[in-house]
Design an enzyme around this catalytic site. Structure first.
Site, PDB file in Angstrom:
ATOM      1  N   ASP A 198       0.854  -1.185   0.000  1.00  0.00           N
ATOM      2  CA  ASP A 198       0.000   0.000   0.000  1.00  0.00           C
ATOM      3  C   ASP A 198       0.895   1.241   0.000  1.00  0.00           C
ATOM      4  O   ASP A 198       1.852   1.329   0.774  1.00  0.00           O
ATOM      5  CB  ASP A 198      -0.885  -0.057   1.270  1.00  0.00           C
ATOM      6  CG  ASP A 198      -1.846   1.111   1.375  1.00  0.00           C
ATOM      7  OD1 ASP A 198      -3.061   0.845   1.362  1.00  0.00           O
ATOM      8  OD2 ASP A 198      -1.386   2.265   1.486  1.00  0.00           O
ATOM      9  N   ILE A 199       0.581   2.188  -0.877  1.00  0.00           N
ATOM     10  CA  ILE A 199       1.404   3.396  -0.963  1.00  0.00           C
ATOM     11  C   ILE A 199       1.222   4.235   0.300  1.00  0.00           C
ATOM     12  O   ILE A 199       0.099   4.393   0.791  1.00  0.00           O
ATOM     13  CB  ILE A 199       1.039   4.229  -2.217  1.00  0.00           C
ATOM     14  CG1 ILE A 199       1.161   3.347  -3.477  1.00  0.00           C
ATOM     15  CG2 ILE A 199       1.916   5.476  -2.315  1.00  0.00           C
ATOM     16  CD1 ILE A 199       0.805   4.043  -4.767  1.00  0.00           C
ATOM     17  N   GLU A 241      -4.929   2.200  -4.029  1.00  0.00           N
ATOM     18  CA  GLU A 241      -3.463   2.264  -4.131  1.00  0.00           C
ATOM     19  C   GLU A 241      -2.833   1.079  -3.408  1.00  0.00           C
ATOM     20  O   GLU A 241      -1.769   1.173  -2.817  1.00  0.00           O
ATOM     21  CB  GLU A 241      -2.921   3.599  -3.612  1.00  0.00           C
ATOM     22  CG  GLU A 241      -3.748   4.276  -2.524  1.00  0.00           C
ATOM     23  CD  GLU A 241      -3.603   3.636  -1.160  1.00  0.00           C
ATOM     24  OE1 GLU A 241      -4.451   2.766  -0.840  1.00  0.00           O
ATOM     25  OE2 GLU A 241      -2.662   3.988  -0.417  1.00  0.00           O
TER      26      GLU A 241
HETATM   27  P1  GH3 Z   1      -1.497   5.394   4.368  1.00  0.00           P
HETATM   28  O1  GH3 Z   1      -0.053   5.651   4.440  1.00  0.00           O
HETATM   29  O2  GH3 Z   1      -2.093   5.173   5.701  1.00  0.00           O
HETATM   30  O3  GH3 Z   1      -1.831   4.333   3.414  1.00  0.00           O
HETATM   31  O4  GH3 Z   1      -2.140   6.760   3.829  1.00  0.00           O
HETATM   32  P2  GH3 Z   1      -2.919   6.972   2.483  1.00  0.00           P
HETATM   33  O5  GH3 Z   1      -3.157   8.436   2.344  1.00  0.00           O
HETATM   34  O6  GH3 Z   1      -2.213   6.309   1.375  1.00  0.00           O
HETATM   35  O7  GH3 Z   1      -4.197   6.143   2.789  1.00  0.00           O
HETATM   36  P3  GH3 Z   1      -5.668   6.075   2.332  1.00  0.00           P
HETATM   37  O8  GH3 Z   1      -5.982   4.633   2.059  1.00  0.00           O
HETATM   38  O9  GH3 Z   1      -6.515   6.719   3.360  1.00  0.00           O
HETATM   39  O10 GH3 Z   1      -5.782   6.855   0.973  1.00  0.00           O
HETATM   40  C1  GH3 Z   1      -5.779   6.272  -0.266  1.00  0.00           C
HETATM   41  C2  GH3 Z   1      -6.145   7.322  -1.278  1.00  0.00           C
HETATM   42  O11 GH3 Z   1      -5.966   6.798  -2.583  1.00  0.00           O
HETATM   43  C3  GH3 Z   1      -7.569   7.767  -1.209  1.00  0.00           C
HETATM   44  C4  GH3 Z   1      -8.007   7.900  -2.661  1.00  0.00           C
HETATM   45  O12 GH3 Z   1      -8.421   9.191  -2.977  1.00  0.00           O
HETATM   46  C5  GH3 Z   1      -6.786   7.552  -3.445  1.00  0.00           C
HETATM   47  N1  GH3 Z   1      -7.049   6.786  -4.631  1.00  0.00           N
HETATM   48  C6  GH3 Z   1      -7.703   5.625  -4.714  1.00  0.00           C
HETATM   49  N2  GH3 Z   1      -7.767   5.205  -6.020  1.00  0.00           N
HETATM   50  C7  GH3 Z   1      -7.138   6.155  -6.757  1.00  0.00           C
HETATM   51  C8  GH3 Z   1      -6.869   6.311  -8.151  1.00  0.00           C
HETATM   52  O13 GH3 Z   1      -7.224   5.491  -8.980  1.00  0.00           O
HETATM   53  N3  GH3 Z   1      -6.196   7.419  -8.539  1.00  0.00           N
HETATM   54  C9  GH3 Z   1      -5.799   8.357  -7.647  1.00  0.00           C
HETATM   55  N4  GH3 Z   1      -5.126   9.405  -8.088  1.00  0.00           N
HETATM   56  N5  GH3 Z   1      -6.041   8.229  -6.340  1.00  0.00           N
HETATM   57  C10 GH3 Z   1      -6.700   7.170  -5.887  1.00  0.00           C
HETATM   58 MG    MG Z   2      -1.981   4.216   1.366  1.00  0.00          MG
HETATM   59 MG    MG Z   3      -4.930   2.097   1.179  1.00  0.00          MG
END
Ligand code: GH3
Ligand code: MG
Ligand code: MG
Length: 317
Positions: A198-199, A241
Protein backbone atom coordinates in the site's frame (compact mmCIF):
# COMPACT_ATOMS: atom_id res chain seq x y z
CA UNK A 1 -26.25 -85.00 -63.89
CA UNK A 2 -22.58 -83.87 -63.67
CA UNK A 3 -23.11 -81.43 -66.52
CA UNK A 4 -26.16 -80.06 -64.81
CA UNK A 5 -24.29 -79.28 -61.58
CA UNK A 6 -21.48 -77.65 -63.58
CA UNK A 7 -24.03 -75.40 -65.24
CA UNK A 8 -25.46 -74.44 -61.87
CA UNK A 9 -21.99 -73.61 -60.55
CA UNK A 10 -21.21 -71.51 -63.64
CA UNK A 11 -24.58 -69.75 -63.36
CA UNK A 12 -23.92 -68.92 -59.72
CA UNK A 13 -20.41 -67.85 -60.58
CA UNK A 14 -21.67 -65.45 -63.25
CA UNK A 15 -24.30 -64.14 -60.88
CA UNK A 16 -21.76 -63.60 -58.14
CA UNK A 17 -19.27 -61.80 -60.37
CA UNK A 18 -21.96 -59.56 -61.85
CA UNK A 19 -23.07 -58.66 -58.35
CA UNK A 20 -19.49 -57.99 -57.33
CA UNK A 21 -18.90 -55.83 -60.43
CA UNK A 22 -22.15 -53.99 -59.83
CA UNK A 23 -21.26 -53.51 -56.15
CA UNK A 24 -17.76 -52.24 -56.96
CA UNK A 25 -19.01 -49.83 -59.61
CA UNK A 26 -21.86 -48.72 -57.41
CA UNK A 27 -19.75 -48.26 -54.28
CA UNK A 28 -17.10 -46.37 -56.26
CA UNK A 29 -19.78 -44.12 -57.72
CA UNK A 30 -21.29 -43.75 -54.30
CA UNK A 31 -17.91 -42.79 -52.87
CA UNK A 32 -17.36 -40.26 -55.67
CA UNK A 33 -20.81 -38.85 -55.03
CA UNK A 34 -20.10 -38.49 -51.30
CA UNK A 35 -16.69 -36.96 -52.03
CA UNK A 36 -18.08 -34.34 -54.41
CA UNK A 37 -20.80 -33.58 -51.88
CA UNK A 38 -18.19 -33.09 -49.13
CA UNK A 39 -15.95 -31.03 -51.41
CA UNK A 40 -18.76 -28.64 -52.25
CA UNK A 41 -18.84 -27.53 -48.61
CA UNK A 42 -16.60 -24.72 -47.38
CA UNK A 43 -16.42 -26.12 -43.86
CA UNK A 44 -13.96 -28.89 -43.11
CA UNK A 45 -15.81 -32.21 -43.27
CA UNK A 46 -14.40 -35.56 -42.26
CA UNK A 47 -15.82 -39.06 -42.43
CA UNK A 48 -14.57 -41.09 -39.51
CA UNK A 49 -14.80 -44.77 -38.76
CA UNK A 50 -13.15 -47.13 -36.29
CA UNK A 51 -10.90 -44.46 -34.80
CA UNK A 52 -9.52 -43.24 -38.10
CA UNK A 53 -10.28 -40.85 -40.92
CA UNK A 54 -11.67 -42.44 -44.05
CA UNK A 55 -12.49 -39.29 -46.00
CA UNK A 56 -11.69 -35.60 -45.79
CA UNK A 57 -12.98 -32.87 -48.08
CA UNK A 58 -10.96 -30.32 -50.05
CA UNK A 59 -11.49 -27.61 -47.40
CA UNK A 60 -9.88 -29.99 -44.87
CA UNK A 61 -6.90 -30.80 -47.08
CA UNK A 62 -6.40 -27.09 -47.76
CA UNK A 63 -6.54 -26.22 -44.06
CA UNK A 64 -4.15 -28.95 -42.95
CA UNK A 65 -1.85 -28.36 -45.92
CA UNK A 66 -2.02 -31.65 -47.86
CA UNK A 67 -2.51 -32.30 -51.56
CA UNK A 68 -4.12 -35.72 -51.32
CA UNK A 69 -6.04 -37.74 -48.80
CA UNK A 70 -3.34 -40.45 -48.95
CA UNK A 71 -0.63 -37.97 -47.89
CA UNK A 72 -2.84 -36.80 -45.09
CA UNK A 73 -3.75 -40.29 -43.86
CA UNK A 74 -0.15 -41.54 -44.00
CA UNK A 75 0.81 -38.90 -41.46
CA UNK A 76 -2.33 -38.69 -39.33
CA UNK A 77 -4.76 -41.45 -38.57
CA UNK A 78 -6.38 -39.80 -35.59
CA UNK A 79 -7.55 -36.22 -36.05
CA UNK A 80 -7.45 -35.50 -32.33
CA UNK A 81 -3.64 -35.38 -32.57
CA UNK A 82 -4.17 -31.90 -33.98
CA UNK A 83 -6.07 -30.62 -30.96
CA UNK A 84 -3.94 -28.32 -28.84
CA UNK A 85 -4.24 -28.09 -25.09
CA UNK A 86 -6.02 -25.03 -23.75
CA UNK A 87 -8.41 -24.31 -20.90
CA UNK A 88 -11.99 -25.24 -21.85
CA UNK A 89 -10.85 -26.79 -25.16
CA UNK A 90 -11.05 -30.48 -25.89
CA UNK A 91 -7.70 -32.20 -26.50
CA UNK A 92 -6.31 -35.57 -27.53
CA UNK A 93 -5.86 -36.71 -23.94
CA UNK A 94 -9.49 -36.31 -22.92
CA UNK A 95 -10.95 -39.48 -24.45
CA UNK A 96 -8.01 -40.86 -26.43
CA UNK A 97 -8.83 -42.61 -29.69
CA UNK A 98 -12.46 -43.11 -28.78
CA UNK A 99 -13.20 -39.41 -28.75
CA UNK A 100 -15.65 -39.43 -31.67
CA UNK A 101 -17.87 -42.10 -30.10
CA UNK A 102 -17.70 -40.32 -26.75
CA UNK A 103 -18.72 -36.95 -28.20
CA UNK A 104 -21.54 -38.50 -30.21
CA UNK A 105 -23.03 -39.76 -26.97
CA UNK A 106 -23.02 -36.34 -25.28
CA UNK A 107 -26.05 -34.05 -25.33
CA UNK A 108 -24.51 -31.34 -27.51
CA UNK A 109 -22.68 -33.84 -29.77
CA UNK A 110 -20.04 -31.17 -30.25
CA UNK A 111 -16.72 -29.95 -28.85
CA UNK A 112 -14.56 -26.85 -29.00
CA UNK A 113 -11.01 -27.48 -30.21
CA UNK A 114 -7.95 -25.40 -30.98
CA UNK A 115 -5.80 -26.23 -34.02
CA UNK A 116 -2.69 -24.60 -35.48
CA UNK A 117 -2.95 -24.15 -39.22
CA UNK A 118 0.18 -25.04 -41.15
CA UNK A 119 -0.88 -22.68 -43.89
CA UNK A 120 -1.51 -19.33 -42.20
CA UNK A 121 0.42 -20.27 -39.01
CA UNK A 122 -2.49 -19.05 -36.88
CA UNK A 123 -4.47 -20.74 -34.15
CA UNK A 124 -8.01 -21.57 -35.17
CA UNK A 125 -10.91 -22.55 -32.97
CA UNK A 126 -13.52 -24.97 -34.25
CA UNK A 127 -16.75 -26.28 -32.96
CA UNK A 128 -16.79 -29.89 -34.21
CA UNK A 129 -20.19 -31.47 -34.53
CA UNK A 130 -20.29 -35.28 -34.61
CA UNK A 131 -23.18 -37.00 -36.40
CA UNK A 132 -23.52 -40.76 -36.63
CA UNK A 133 -24.55 -41.90 -40.09
CA UNK A 134 -27.60 -44.12 -40.27
CA UNK A 135 -27.09 -47.85 -40.94
CA UNK A 136 -23.31 -47.64 -40.64
CA UNK A 137 -20.59 -47.23 -38.07
CA UNK A 138 -19.35 -44.07 -39.77
CA UNK A 139 -19.45 -40.58 -38.37
CA UNK A 140 -19.53 -37.22 -40.09
CA UNK A 141 -17.46 -34.52 -38.39
CA UNK A 142 -18.43 -30.96 -39.32
CA UNK A 143 -15.91 -28.27 -38.40
CA UNK A 144 -17.44 -24.89 -37.77
CA UNK A 145 -14.75 -22.19 -37.60
CA UNK A 146 -15.48 -20.11 -34.48
CA UNK A 147 -12.10 -18.33 -34.32
CA UNK A 148 -13.55 -14.83 -34.74
CA UNK A 149 -16.12 -15.19 -31.98
CA UNK A 150 -13.66 -17.08 -29.74
CA UNK A 151 -10.97 -14.39 -30.13
CA UNK A 152 -13.52 -11.71 -29.30
CA UNK A 153 -14.66 -13.66 -26.24
CA UNK A 154 -11.06 -14.04 -25.06
CA UNK A 155 -10.41 -10.35 -25.59
CA UNK A 156 -13.47 -9.42 -23.50
CA UNK A 157 -12.42 -11.88 -20.80
CA UNK A 158 -8.92 -10.38 -20.82
CA UNK A 159 -10.32 -6.87 -20.49
CA UNK A 160 -12.49 -7.94 -17.58
CA UNK A 161 -9.42 -9.22 -15.75
CA UNK A 162 -7.24 -6.13 -16.23
CA UNK A 163 -7.15 -2.83 -14.45
CA UNK A 164 -7.55 -0.20 -17.17
CA UNK A 165 -5.30 2.36 -15.43
CA UNK A 166 -2.23 0.29 -14.58
CA UNK A 167 -2.67 -2.60 -17.06
CA UNK A 168 -2.08 -5.21 -14.38
CA UNK A 169 -4.64 -7.78 -13.20
CA UNK A 170 -7.59 -6.67 -11.12
CA UNK A 171 -9.67 -8.31 -8.38
CA UNK A 172 -11.67 -10.42 -10.84
CA UNK A 173 -8.53 -12.22 -11.91
CA UNK A 174 -7.08 -12.43 -8.41
CA UNK A 175 -10.20 -14.09 -7.02
CA UNK A 176 -10.07 -16.62 -9.84
CA UNK A 177 -6.36 -17.32 -9.28
CA UNK A 178 -6.90 -17.61 -5.53
CA UNK A 179 -9.46 -20.37 -5.97
CA UNK A 180 -7.14 -22.37 -8.22
CA UNK A 181 -3.99 -21.76 -6.20
CA UNK A 182 -5.60 -22.69 -2.85
CA UNK A 183 -7.06 -25.85 -4.37
CA UNK A 184 -3.64 -26.84 -5.75
CA UNK A 185 -1.84 -25.93 -2.54
CA UNK A 186 -4.19 -27.99 -0.35
CA UNK A 187 -3.85 -30.98 -2.66
CA UNK A 188 -0.11 -31.06 -3.25
CA UNK A 189 1.30 -29.26 -0.23
CA UNK A 190 2.51 -26.80 -2.79
CA UNK A 191 2.89 -23.63 -0.79
CA UNK A 192 2.61 -20.03 -1.93
CA UNK A 193 2.97 -16.59 -0.39
CA UNK A 194 1.05 -13.35 -0.68
CA UNK A 195 2.41 -9.80 -0.48
CA UNK A 196 0.08 -6.83 -0.05
CA UNK A 197 1.54 -3.40 -0.57
CA UNK A 198 0.00 0.00 0.00
CA UNK A 199 1.40 3.40 -0.96
CA UNK A 200 2.28 5.57 2.03
CA UNK A 201 0.42 8.88 2.37
CA UNK A 202 -1.06 8.60 -1.09
CA UNK A 203 -3.83 11.01 -0.18
CA UNK A 204 -1.20 13.67 0.36
CA UNK A 205 0.18 13.05 -3.15
CA UNK A 206 -3.31 13.60 -4.59
CA UNK A 207 -3.91 16.64 -2.45
CA UNK A 208 -0.54 18.23 -3.27
CA UNK A 209 -0.17 17.43 -6.98
CA UNK A 210 -3.69 16.53 -8.12
CA UNK A 211 -5.44 13.34 -9.06
CA UNK A 212 -3.75 13.01 -12.48
CA UNK A 213 -0.29 12.97 -10.92
CA UNK A 214 -1.60 10.41 -8.42
CA UNK A 215 -2.74 8.28 -11.33
CA UNK A 216 0.67 8.58 -12.93
CA UNK A 217 2.31 7.36 -9.70
CA UNK A 218 0.07 4.29 -9.76
CA UNK A 219 1.06 3.57 -13.37
CA UNK A 220 4.79 4.02 -12.72
CA UNK A 221 4.66 1.95 -9.55
CA UNK A 222 2.84 -0.90 -11.27
CA UNK A 223 5.39 -0.87 -14.11
CA UNK A 224 8.33 -0.88 -11.69
CA UNK A 225 7.01 -3.79 -9.59
CA UNK A 226 6.09 -5.77 -12.68
CA UNK A 227 9.65 -5.43 -13.95
CA UNK A 228 11.05 -6.86 -10.72
CA UNK A 229 8.72 -9.87 -10.52
CA UNK A 230 9.15 -13.24 -12.20
CA UNK A 231 6.80 -14.16 -15.03
CA UNK A 232 5.09 -16.76 -12.88
CA UNK A 233 4.25 -14.32 -10.08
CA UNK A 234 0.70 -12.95 -10.18
CA UNK A 235 0.54 -9.20 -9.75
CA UNK A 236 -2.69 -7.25 -9.38
CA UNK A 237 -4.16 -3.95 -8.34
CA UNK A 238 -6.20 -4.95 -5.32
CA UNK A 239 -7.87 -1.59 -4.72
CA UNK A 240 -7.19 2.17 -4.93
CA UNK A 241 -3.46 2.26 -4.13
CA UNK A 242 -3.04 -1.30 -2.90
CA UNK A 243 -1.34 -3.98 -4.96
CA UNK A 244 -1.07 -7.70 -4.41
CA UNK A 245 1.56 -10.24 -5.38
CA UNK A 246 1.03 -14.00 -5.31
CA UNK A 247 4.14 -16.12 -5.56
CA UNK A 248 3.84 -19.84 -6.00
CA UNK A 249 6.39 -22.21 -4.43
CA UNK A 250 7.65 -19.34 -2.29
CA UNK A 251 8.25 -19.59 1.44
CA UNK A 252 7.44 -16.82 3.90
CA UNK A 253 11.13 -16.00 4.21
CA UNK A 254 11.64 -15.72 0.44
CA UNK A 255 8.49 -13.63 0.06
CA UNK A 256 9.71 -11.35 2.84
CA UNK A 257 13.03 -10.92 1.03
CA UNK A 258 11.23 -10.20 -2.23
CA UNK A 259 9.01 -7.61 -0.52
CA UNK A 260 12.07 -6.00 1.05
CA UNK A 261 13.75 -5.83 -2.37
CA UNK A 262 10.66 -4.21 -3.94
CA UNK A 263 10.37 -1.79 -1.04
CA UNK A 264 13.95 -0.61 -1.57
CA UNK A 265 13.53 -0.31 -5.36
CA UNK A 266 10.42 1.87 -4.90
CA UNK A 267 12.25 4.00 -2.34
CA UNK A 268 15.17 4.46 -4.76
CA UNK A 269 13.01 5.16 -7.80
CA UNK A 270 12.48 8.77 -8.87
CA UNK A 271 8.83 9.16 -9.79
CA UNK A 272 7.78 11.78 -12.29
CA UNK A 273 6.83 15.09 -10.55
CA UNK A 274 6.44 13.50 -7.09
CA UNK A 275 9.97 12.02 -6.97
CA UNK A 276 9.87 10.16 -3.62
CA UNK A 277 7.26 7.50 -2.93
CA UNK A 278 7.35 4.75 -0.34
CA UNK A 279 5.19 1.71 0.34
CA UNK A 280 4.34 -0.52 3.30
CA UNK A 281 4.14 -4.28 2.93
CA UNK A 282 2.30 -7.15 4.57
CA UNK A 283 3.50 -10.69 3.83
CA UNK A 284 2.01 -14.07 4.64
CA UNK A 285 2.39 -17.70 3.57
CA UNK A 286 -0.38 -20.17 2.82
CA UNK A 287 -1.05 -22.68 5.59
CA UNK A 288 -2.91 -25.96 5.04
CA UNK A 289 -6.63 -25.37 5.53
CA UNK A 290 -6.43 -21.64 4.76
CA UNK A 291 -9.29 -19.93 2.97
CA UNK A 292 -8.87 -16.78 0.89
CA UNK A 293 -10.54 -14.88 3.72
CA UNK A 294 -8.06 -16.17 6.33
CA UNK A 295 -5.06 -15.35 4.16
CA UNK A 296 -6.35 -11.83 3.69
CA UNK A 297 -6.99 -11.36 7.37
CA UNK A 298 -3.34 -12.22 8.09
CA UNK A 299 -1.78 -10.20 5.29
CA UNK A 300 -4.01 -7.20 6.12
CA UNK A 301 -2.96 -7.37 9.75
CA UNK A 302 0.71 -7.53 8.71
CA UNK A 303 0.24 -4.47 6.47
CA UNK A 304 -1.57 -2.66 9.28
CA UNK A 305 1.38 -3.32 11.59
CA UNK A 306 3.82 -2.05 8.94
CA UNK A 307 1.81 1.20 8.79
CA UNK A 308 1.56 1.44 12.58
CA UNK A 309 5.29 0.85 13.01
CA UNK A 310 6.07 3.89 10.89
CA UNK A 311 5.47 2.85 7.22
CA UNK A 312 8.06 2.12 4.46
CA UNK A 313 8.67 -1.36 5.87
CA UNK A 314 7.82 -5.04 5.56
CA UNK A 315 5.98 -7.09 8.19
CA UNK A 316 5.53 -10.86 7.80
CA UNK A 317 2.85 -12.91 9.59
P1 GH3 B 1 -1.50 5.39 4.37
O1 GH3 B 1 -0.05 5.65 4.44
O2 GH3 B 1 -2.09 5.17 5.70
O3 GH3 B 1 -1.83 4.33 3.41
O4 GH3 B 1 -2.14 6.76 3.83
P2 GH3 B 1 -2.92 6.97 2.48
O5 GH3 B 1 -3.16 8.44 2.34
O6 GH3 B 1 -2.21 6.31 1.38
O7 GH3 B 1 -4.20 6.14 2.79
P3 GH3 B 1 -5.67 6.08 2.33
O8 GH3 B 1 -5.98 4.63 2.06
O9 GH3 B 1 -6.52 6.72 3.36
O10 GH3 B 1 -5.78 6.86 0.97
C1 GH3 B 1 -5.78 6.27 -0.27
C2 GH3 B 1 -6.15 7.32 -1.28
O11 GH3 B 1 -5.97 6.80 -2.58
C3 GH3 B 1 -7.57 7.77 -1.21
C4 GH3 B 1 -8.01 7.90 -2.66
O12 GH3 B 1 -8.42 9.19 -2.98
C5 GH3 B 1 -6.79 7.55 -3.45
N1 GH3 B 1 -7.05 6.79 -4.63
C6 GH3 B 1 -7.70 5.63 -4.71
N2 GH3 B 1 -7.77 5.20 -6.02
C7 GH3 B 1 -7.14 6.16 -6.76
C8 GH3 B 1 -6.87 6.31 -8.15
O13 GH3 B 1 -7.22 5.49 -8.98
N3 GH3 B 1 -6.20 7.42 -8.54
C9 GH3 B 1 -5.80 8.36 -7.65
N4 GH3 B 1 -5.13 9.41 -8.09
N5 GH3 B 1 -6.04 8.23 -6.34
C10 GH3 B 1 -6.70 7.17 -5.89
MG1 MG C 1 -1.98 4.22 1.37
MG1 MG D 1 -4.93 2.10 1.18
Amino acid sequence: MGEMSNLVIIAFGILFFSWLLFYLIFSKRHKLFVKSFLDSNNNILIVYSKHSIIMINQAGLDFFGYNTFKEFRDEHSCISNFFLEEDDCYDKYTDGKKWVEKIEKTKSKSVKVKILSKIDKLYHYFDIKVSKMKFSNQYLLTFNNISKIENERQEIERLLEYDPLTQVYNRVKINKVFKEIIYAANGQQNSFSVILLDIDFFKKINDTYGHNVGDKVLIELARLVKMILRKEDVFARWGGEEFLIMSEKTSLQSAQMLAEYIRREIERFSFDVVKDVTCSFGVTEFQVGDTQHKIFERVDLALYEAKENGRNQVVAK
